[in-house]
Design an enzyme around this catalytic site. Structure first.
Site, PDB file in Angstrom:
ATOM      1  N   HIS A  60       6.768  68.389  50.857  1.00  0.00           N
ATOM      2  CA  HIS A  60       7.392  67.479  51.822  1.00  0.00           C
ATOM      3  C   HIS A  60       8.868  67.865  51.932  1.00  0.00           C
ATOM      4  CE1 HIS A  60       3.872  64.776  51.903  1.00  0.00           C
ATOM      5  NE2 HIS A  60       3.741  65.171  50.654  1.00  0.00           N
ATOM      6  N   LEU A  61       9.214  68.499  53.046  1.00  0.00           N
ATOM      7  CA  LEU A  61      10.585  69.007  53.199  1.00  0.00           C
ATOM      8  C   LEU A  61      11.535  67.966  53.789  1.00  0.00           C
ATOM      9  CD1 LEU A  61      10.142  72.724  54.300  1.00  0.00           C
ATOM     10  CD2 LEU A  61      11.076  71.848  52.156  1.00  0.00           C
ATOM     11  N   HIS A  86      -4.524  67.377  46.378  1.00  0.00           N
ATOM     12  CA  HIS A  86      -4.199  66.708  45.107  1.00  0.00           C
ATOM     13  C   HIS A  86      -5.329  65.869  44.473  1.00  0.00           C
ATOM     14  CE1 HIS A  86      -3.522  63.530  48.009  1.00  0.00           C
ATOM     15  NE2 HIS A  86      -2.297  63.921  48.310  1.00  0.00           N
ATOM     16  N   ASN A 102       1.254  59.287  44.693  1.00  0.00           N
ATOM     17  CA  ASN A 102      -0.023  58.962  45.319  1.00  0.00           C
ATOM     18  C   ASN A 102      -0.812  60.247  45.568  1.00  0.00           C
ATOM     19  OD1 ASN A 102      -2.003  57.375  46.532  1.00  0.00           O
ATOM     20  ND2 ASN A 102      -1.047  57.482  48.553  1.00  0.00           N
ATOM     21  N   ASP A 152       2.991  68.995  45.491  1.00  0.00           N
ATOM     22  CA  ASP A 152       3.202  67.735  46.210  1.00  0.00           C
ATOM     23  C   ASP A 152       4.654  67.292  46.061  1.00  0.00           C
ATOM     24  OD1 ASP A 152       2.796  65.521  47.761  1.00  0.00           O
ATOM     25  OD2 ASP A 152       1.452  64.484  46.383  1.00  0.00           O
ATOM     26  N   HIS A 186      12.759  61.706  47.181  1.00  0.00           N
ATOM     27  CA  HIS A 186      13.273  60.450  47.723  1.00  0.00           C
ATOM     28  C   HIS A 186      14.711  60.268  47.234  1.00  0.00           C
ATOM     29  CE1 HIS A 186       9.469  58.996  49.339  1.00  0.00           C
ATOM     30  NE2 HIS A 186       8.876  59.347  48.216  1.00  0.00           N
ATOM     31  N   GLY A 196       6.094  59.242  45.230  1.00  0.00           N
ATOM     32  CA  GLY A 196       6.447  60.649  45.347  1.00  0.00           C
ATOM     33  C   GLY A 196       7.472  61.105  44.334  1.00  0.00           C
TER      34      GLY A 196
END
Length: 404
Positions: free
Chosen positions: A47-48, A199, A244, A271, A275, A290
């Site tokens: 997640h960039l 995942h 998650n 994954d 944040h 996350g």
């Protein structure tokens, strides 16, 4: 020719010509003489956060973190703003990649508009510019929607990459994961779609994937480092343990490890989901889902699985290089062939380096990790992409070079 995944070699064992070529890239072989050259790893689940959430991560910091972790190729999930569900929206991300990415980035396209599960994305419009289709972060609740997505993906010769989550169950329940996987596998039987599961964290998911492979379905799966090294009885009331799917039992962890060994699990992905500190500071219940992962993946897995003789280094490299590239159709070659190129791609590792994980030293903007304070082994001391030195570990920090 040796299997690709067995390729790693110490710099001191190279011939003088190869040593000279590596020195010409800017790497001092006299300092790193006992370090190992490994292939650049591929992470299929990242997640960039750019575009849309630059307070969490930017294209530059996310790809710099990848380089610091020895990843030269990563795949970017579509939970962005704008969500890449059409060509104009995807172009925003493609422009950011072109401008600021320090490693090779392959974007996913979403399955549904805004990942809302109500309207199909413009799959045909974006197919040539994305690596695969996924609504990662959410399960596609509608069976009819997933059926249509699989049918169209098959025509387009694209993978459906599934975040399996049935929200009628609590997130921590195994059923939340494997019940939707069970449904999807039935749809794979109907459509012949190529299908990859994100995942996986439960023993039930392992069983379903194993049986699907034995049946001959075109199915692969990934798991993540935290599911292989932590069980739910070790979780603390802190946001750094919240992800998650949630971490499961010690039995699930052991079955996942066995599935790595027997080939049921095809690859390990991080994954990586950064944040802000505020979003992860509200205890386990109140924090965002996350954790960050690219800078810790290899050192944690090397210490916990390889050093402890659970799997071999060859197997770990296979999980981080050969498995991902084979499934997603990326070029791969032996290390000997790579180093013979005019502009090679590889990572240099000090496998003897022992240290504690300190998030304050991360390159990523996200500092939340369940591995904080862990004793690990193996440090990526240099990353080279197409003959360009992207990062080098100097003065107790990863130095990042924008050598475009």
């Amino acid at each position: 020719m040796r299997r690709i995944a067995t390729d790693f070699v110490k710099i001191k064992d190279l011939n003088d010509t190869d040593k000279g070529r590596i020195s010409s890239i800017g790497i001092d072989v006299s300092i790193f003489n006992d370090c190992y050259i490994l292939p650049g790893f591929t992470d299929v689940h990242v997640h960039l956060r750019e575009p849309g959430f630059l307070y969490k991560e930017t294209m530059k910091t996310g790809t710099a973190a990848a380089a610091a972790g020895g990843f030269t190729d990563i795949m970017s999930m579509p939970n962005l703003d704008p969500c890449p569900d059409s060509m104009p929206k995807l172009k925003v991300q493609l422009d950011a990649i072109e401008k600021d990415a320090l490693v090779n980035v392959y974007p996913y396209g979403s399955i549904t508009v805004n990942e809302a599960g109500e309207e199909m994305a413009k799959l045909e419009e974006i197919a040539d510019k994305v690596i695969a289709f996924t609504d990662d972060g959410k399960g596609v609740a509608s069976q009819d929607m997933m059926l249509e997505a699989m049918q169209r993906a098959r025509v387009l010769n694209k993978l459906i990459v599934a975040h399996c989550e049935d929200e009628s169950y609590p997130k921590e329940a195994p059923e939340a994961e494997y019940k939707q996987l069970e449904r999807d596998l039935e749809l794979v039987r109907k459509t012949g779609c190529s299908y990859h599961v994100c995942h996986i964290s439960t023993k039930e998911s392992v069983k379903l994937v194993r049986e699907a492979k034995e049946e001959g379905l075109d199915v692969t799966c990934e798991t993540a480092p935290h599911y292989l090294t932590i069980s739910n009885d070790e979780i603390e009331d802190h946001g750094r343990f919240k992800m998650n799917p949630p971490i499961k039992t010690a039995e699930d962890k052991e079955i996942l490890i066995e599935a790595i060994k027997d080939g049921t699990i095809d690859m390990i992905a991080t994954d990586h989901a950064p944040h802000s500190a505020e979003e992860k500071s509200k205890g386990f219940a109140g924090s965002a889902f996350g954790i960050t992962g690219m800078e810790t993946a290899f050192p944690v897995l090397y210490k916990e699985l390889v050093v402890k003789d659970i799997i071999s280094l060859e197997k770990l490299v296979e999980m981080l290089y050969e498995g991902p590239r084979k499934r997603f159709g990326l070029d791969m070659c032996t290390l000997e062939e790579e180093l013979a190129k005019e502009n090679p791609t590889f990572a240099l590792w000090n496998l003897d380096a022992e240290y504690k994980i300190d998030p304050d030293k991360f390159v990523t903007m996200g500092k939340s990790t369940p591995f904080e304070g862990w004793d690990v082994q193996g440090r990526c001391v240099a990353t080279v992409i197409n003959g360009r030195l992207i990062q080098e570990y100097r003065d107790e920090r990863h130095q990042i070079y924008d050598n475009k």
